[in-house]
Write a protein that holds these residues in place. Sequence first.
Motif, short mmCIF file in Angstrom:
data_model
loop_
_atom_site.label_atom_id
_atom_site.label_comp_id
_atom_site.label_asym_id
_atom_site.label_seq_id
_atom_site.Cartn_x
_atom_site.Cartn_y
_atom_site.Cartn_z
N ASN A 162 0.85 -1.18 0.00
CA ASN A 162 0.00 0.00 0.00
C ASN A 162 0.90 1.23 0.00
OD1 ASN A 162 -2.21 1.66 0.14
ND2 ASN A 162 -2.65 1.24 2.29
N ILE A 163 0.66 2.12 -0.94
CA ILE A 163 1.38 3.38 -1.00
C ILE A 163 0.50 4.44 -0.37
CG2 ILE A 163 2.38 5.14 -2.50
CD1 ILE A 163 3.02 2.87 -4.48
N LEU A 164 1.00 5.06 0.69
CA LEU A 164 0.23 6.07 1.42
C LEU A 164 0.83 7.44 1.15
CD1 LEU A 164 0.72 3.41 3.57
CD2 LEU A 164 -1.24 4.59 4.52
N ASP A 165 0.03 8.30 0.54
CA ASP A 165 0.44 9.68 0.26
C ASP A 165 -0.81 10.47 -0.08
OD1 ASP A 165 1.43 12.09 -1.17
OD2 ASP A 165 3.36 11.09 -0.95
N LEU B 206 0.46 8.22 10.55
CA LEU B 206 1.46 8.59 9.54
C LEU B 206 1.35 10.04 9.09
CD1 LEU B 206 1.33 5.28 7.50
CD2 LEU B 206 3.04 5.97 9.19
N LYS B 207 0.63 10.84 9.85
CA LYS B 207 0.50 12.26 9.51
C LYS B 207 1.90 12.88 9.48
CE LYS B 207 -1.33 16.54 11.31
NZ LYS B 207 -1.94 17.19 12.46
N ASP B 208 2.19 13.63 8.43
CA ASP B 208 3.48 14.29 8.23
C ASP B 208 4.65 13.31 8.06
OD1 ASP B 208 2.23 16.79 8.45
OD2 ASP B 208 2.44 16.77 10.63
N LYS B 209 4.36 12.05 7.75
CA LYS B 209 5.42 11.05 7.53
C LYS B 209 5.38 10.46 6.13
CE LYS B 209 5.60 9.76 12.37
NZ LYS B 209 5.44 8.71 13.34
N THR B 210 4.48 10.94 5.30
CA THR B 210 4.34 10.38 3.96
C THR B 210 5.36 10.97 3.01
OG1 THR B 210 2.68 12.04 3.39
CG2 THR B 210 1.87 9.94 4.24
N PRO B 211 5.71 10.28 1.96
CA PRO B 211 5.13 9.04 1.49
C PRO B 211 5.65 7.83 2.27
CG PRO B 211 6.83 9.74 -0.05
CD PRO B 211 6.70 10.82 1.00
N VAL B 212 4.77 6.85 2.36
CA VAL B 212 5.10 5.59 3.04
C VAL B 212 4.70 4.46 2.11
CG1 VAL B 212 4.45 4.08 4.97
CG2 VAL B 212 4.84 6.50 5.38
N ILE B 213 5.54 3.43 2.05
CA ILE B 213 5.19 2.21 1.34
C ILE B 213 5.06 1.13 2.40
CG2 ILE B 213 5.85 0.50 -0.38
CD1 ILE B 213 7.50 2.67 -1.78
N SER B 214 3.87 0.55 2.49
CA SER B 214 3.60 -0.51 3.46
C SER B 214 3.63 -1.85 2.73
CB SER B 214 2.23 -0.28 4.10
OG SER B 214 1.89 -1.34 4.95
N VAL B 215 4.44 -2.77 3.24
CA VAL B 215 4.55 -4.10 2.65
C VAL B 215 4.14 -5.10 3.72
CG1 VAL B 215 6.08 -5.80 1.58
CG2 VAL B 215 6.48 -3.35 1.21
N ASN B 216 3.02 -5.79 3.47
CA ASN B 216 2.47 -6.73 4.45
C ASN B 216 2.42 -6.10 5.84
OD1 ASN B 216 2.24 -8.46 2.34
ND2 ASN B 216 3.76 -9.92 3.05
N ASN B 217 1.93 -4.86 5.91
CA ASN B 217 1.74 -4.09 7.14
C ASN B 217 3.02 -3.64 7.82
OD1 ASN B 217 -1.13 -4.16 7.01
ND2 ASN B 217 -1.04 -6.28 7.71
N THR C 297 -3.47 4.58 -0.66
CA THR C 297 -4.31 5.27 0.31
C THR C 297 -3.93 6.73 0.23
OG1 THR C 297 -4.43 3.35 1.78
CG2 THR C 297 -4.91 5.51 2.75
N THR C 298 -4.92 7.55 -0.19
CA THR C 298 -4.65 8.97 -0.34
C THR C 298 -5.51 9.82 0.60
OG1 THR C 298 -6.21 9.13 -2.17
CG2 THR C 298 -3.90 8.72 -2.73
N CYS C 299 -6.40 9.18 1.32
CA CYS C 299 -7.29 9.89 2.24
C CYS C 299 -6.48 10.38 3.44
CB CYS C 299 -8.42 8.98 2.69
SG CYS C 299 -9.48 9.71 3.95
N TYR C 300 -6.44 11.69 3.61
CA TYR C 300 -5.67 12.28 4.69
C TYR C 300 -6.11 11.76 6.06
CZ TYR C 300 -3.40 15.74 7.63
OH TYR C 300 -2.64 16.33 8.58
N LEU C 301 -7.43 11.58 6.25
CA LEU C 301 -7.93 11.07 7.53
C LEU C 301 -7.45 9.65 7.81
CD1 LEU C 301 -11.57 12.48 7.50
CD2 LEU C 301 -9.63 13.29 8.85
N GLU C 302 -7.47 8.80 6.78
CA GLU C 302 -6.99 7.42 6.96
C GLU C 302 -5.49 7.39 7.24
OE1 GLU C 302 -6.81 3.49 7.58
OE2 GLU C 302 -8.61 4.71 7.47
N ILE C 303 -4.75 8.23 6.56
CA ILE C 303 -3.31 8.30 6.80
C ILE C 303 -3.05 8.75 8.23
CG2 ILE C 303 -1.22 9.59 6.19
CD1 ILE C 303 -2.29 9.55 3.24
N SER C 304 -3.81 9.73 8.71
CA SER C 304 -3.68 10.20 10.10
C SER C 304 -4.06 9.11 11.09
CB SER C 304 -4.55 11.43 10.34
OG SER C 304 -4.07 12.51 9.60
N ARG C 305 -5.13 8.37 10.81
CA ARG C 305 -5.56 7.27 11.69
C ARG C 305 -4.46 6.22 11.87
NH1 ARG C 305 -10.45 6.36 8.59
NH2 ARG C 305 -11.52 8.27 9.03
N GLN C 306 -3.67 6.05 10.85
CA GLN C 306 -2.59 5.06 10.92
C GLN C 306 -1.33 5.63 11.56
OE1 GLN C 306 -1.95 2.67 7.43
NE2 GLN C 306 -4.09 2.84 6.83
#
Length: 95
Positions: free
Chosen positions: A7-10, A50-61, A39-48
Amino acid sequence: MLGLRINILDPDTSKAERAARRLRSLLKGEGVQACVQVTTCYLEISRQGLKDKTPVISVNNINYQCKSLNDSLLADFSAWLASNLDCHLNENVIS
């Protein structure tokens, strides 16, 4: 063979989608099966957390914070994933 869940989060949708397409292509070239999502939803990124830490690549969590999602980084990352595939298929190996 099992595949990777990536999952690419940004919050930048166009950048994340472009990176996902490129990563899919690179992994296919490496012979690695993977489901690449974004995952591009700012709210979902914050829930995880990762706010202010993107971009993040998640591999098998497992999250990998990146400085960018440029082609060079994605090529290096896909080669690294291919060479360390056994570690990522078994989530219990890496914590």
